[in-house]
Scaffold this motif. Sequence first.
Motif, PDB file in Angstrom:
ATOM      1  N   TYR A  69      -5.139  -3.167  24.288  1.00 51.14           N
ATOM      2  CA  TYR A  69      -6.430  -2.474  24.405  1.00 51.14           C
ATOM      3  C   TYR A  69      -6.291  -1.005  24.046  1.00 51.14           C
ATOM      4  N   TYR A  96     -14.852   0.654  19.613  1.00 51.01           N
ATOM      5  CA  TYR A  96     -14.461   0.024  20.881  1.00 51.01           C
ATOM      6  C   TYR A  96     -15.559   0.213  21.925  1.00 51.01           C
ATOM      7  N   TYR A 136     -18.470  -2.028  21.005  1.00 50.91           N
ATOM      8  CA  TYR A 136     -18.162  -3.429  21.321  1.00 50.91           C
ATOM      9  C   TYR A 136     -18.282  -3.688  22.816  1.00 50.91           C
ATOM     10  N   ARG A 137     -17.829  -2.759  23.618  1.00 48.50           N
ATOM     11  CA  ARG A 137     -17.934  -2.911  25.061  1.00 48.50           C
ATOM     12  C   ARG A 137     -19.391  -2.874  25.518  1.00 48.50           C
ATOM     13  N   SER A 138     -20.212  -2.081  24.846  1.00 45.87           N
ATOM     14  CA  SER A 138     -21.635  -2.033  25.187  1.00 45.87           C
ATOM     15  C   SER A 138     -22.303  -3.352  24.869  1.00 45.87           C
ATOM     16  N   LEU A 139     -21.945  -3.945  23.726  1.00 44.76           N
ATOM     17  CA  LEU A 139     -22.515  -5.240  23.374  1.00 44.76           C
ATOM     18  C   LEU A 139     -22.125  -6.310  24.405  1.00 44.76           C
ATOM     19  N   GLU A 140     -20.910  -6.245  24.845  1.00 44.43           N
ATOM     20  CA  GLU A 140     -20.458  -7.189  25.875  1.00 44.43           C
ATOM     21  C   GLU A 140     -21.244  -6.994  27.158  1.00 44.43           C
ATOM     22  N   ALA A 141     -21.524  -5.727  27.482  1.00 45.65           N
ATOM     23  CA  ALA A 141     -22.299  -5.435  28.697  1.00 45.65           C
ATOM     24  C   ALA A 141     -23.721  -5.927  28.549  1.00 45.65           C
ATOM     25  N   TYR A 142     -24.337  -5.731  27.348  1.00 45.61           N
ATOM     26  CA  TYR A 142     -25.695  -6.230  27.123  1.00 45.61           C
ATOM     27  C   TYR A 142     -25.741  -7.755  27.269  1.00 45.61           C
ATOM     28  N   ARG A 143     -24.744  -8.418  26.691  1.00 48.22           N
ATOM     29  CA  ARG A 143     -24.735  -9.890  26.731  1.00 48.22           C
ATOM     30  C   ARG A 143     -24.614 -10.400  28.166  1.00 48.22           C
ATOM     31  N   GLN A 144     -23.763  -9.771  28.933  1.00 47.26           N
ATOM     32  CA  GLN A 144     -23.599 -10.204  30.315  1.00 47.26           C
ATOM     33  C   GLN A 144     -24.818  -9.869  31.159  1.00 47.26           C
ATOM     34  N   LYS A 177     -28.093 -12.335  30.238  1.00 50.96           N
ATOM     35  CA  LYS A 177     -27.689 -13.727  29.973  1.00 50.96           C
ATOM     36  C   LYS A 177     -28.791 -14.684  30.361  1.00 50.96           C
TER      37      LYS A 177
END
Length: 291
Positions: A241, A252, A255-263, A266
């Motif tokens: 990482y 990076y 990408y972490r923001s997109l992961e947060a949006y997806r979670q 949901k």
Amino acid sequence: MMKNLGAVLVGLIAVLIVLSLTVFTVDQRQSAMVFQLGEIVSVKTQPGLYFKVPLVQNVRFFDKRIMTIDSTEPERFITSEKKNVLVDSFVKWRIVDVKQYYVSVGGDEMRAGTRLTQTINDGLRAEFGKRTVHDVVSGERDKIMDILRQKADQDARKIGVHVIDVRLKRVDLPPEVSESVYRRMESERKRVANELRSTGSAEAEKIKADADRQREVLLAEAYRDAQRTKGEGDAKASAIYAAAYGQNAEFYAFYRSLEAYRQSFKGKNDVLVLEPSSDFFKYMKSPGKRK
């Protein structure tokens, strides 16, 4: 002519009678002793055809096969513990010296049997008086029979007899003491069984405790190895990482923001309350902006 034939027949009959009084045969199962006026003249031990003087000498036959003396009733003897035992035995014997046999017991099988029986009983009384009930029943039974055979044979040689074997068929306790002996044996066996059970339980507990200790050691070592492996994996992940973040920090973070949006979004019924100026909406406000 008829008179001559009759004389010949009479002569033949006389010859046959003389021959029958002169000739005798000894069977392979027998020995023969020739007497002359009551005195022993010769002894025939080999099978065959022999001659004797008629009317002066006579022959007496003796069986040289193996004979048996078997007690009809068990004899009572006393052990060294002053306990009575009933003994049933038999003896195997045969004549080896016919002349000595005749001189000693008159060639009488009954007298010889009585002599051997007395010798065996004396030997049994002496040997049983030295031993306990356990010894005479099982412990030294073979030894007793061997000693009896040797002693009986040594005495039997004096009467021209060879003792081949002495066997104890049965050695029992009298009925009046059997019950008490059996009870004592039973209590002794129970005591031994309890001791064995106690020893077995102690050994089982010891084995179980040792197995539990080994189990705890194995679990501890396995947990230690697992934590070490997990730590090494976490360290490698953190390194990966960090390397990725160092190459392009902006990508990076995106990408972490997109992961947060997806979670966060949901489910259809998910609700998120934030201020419009929150950093959470950073890339929604200006998705094309780059530092």
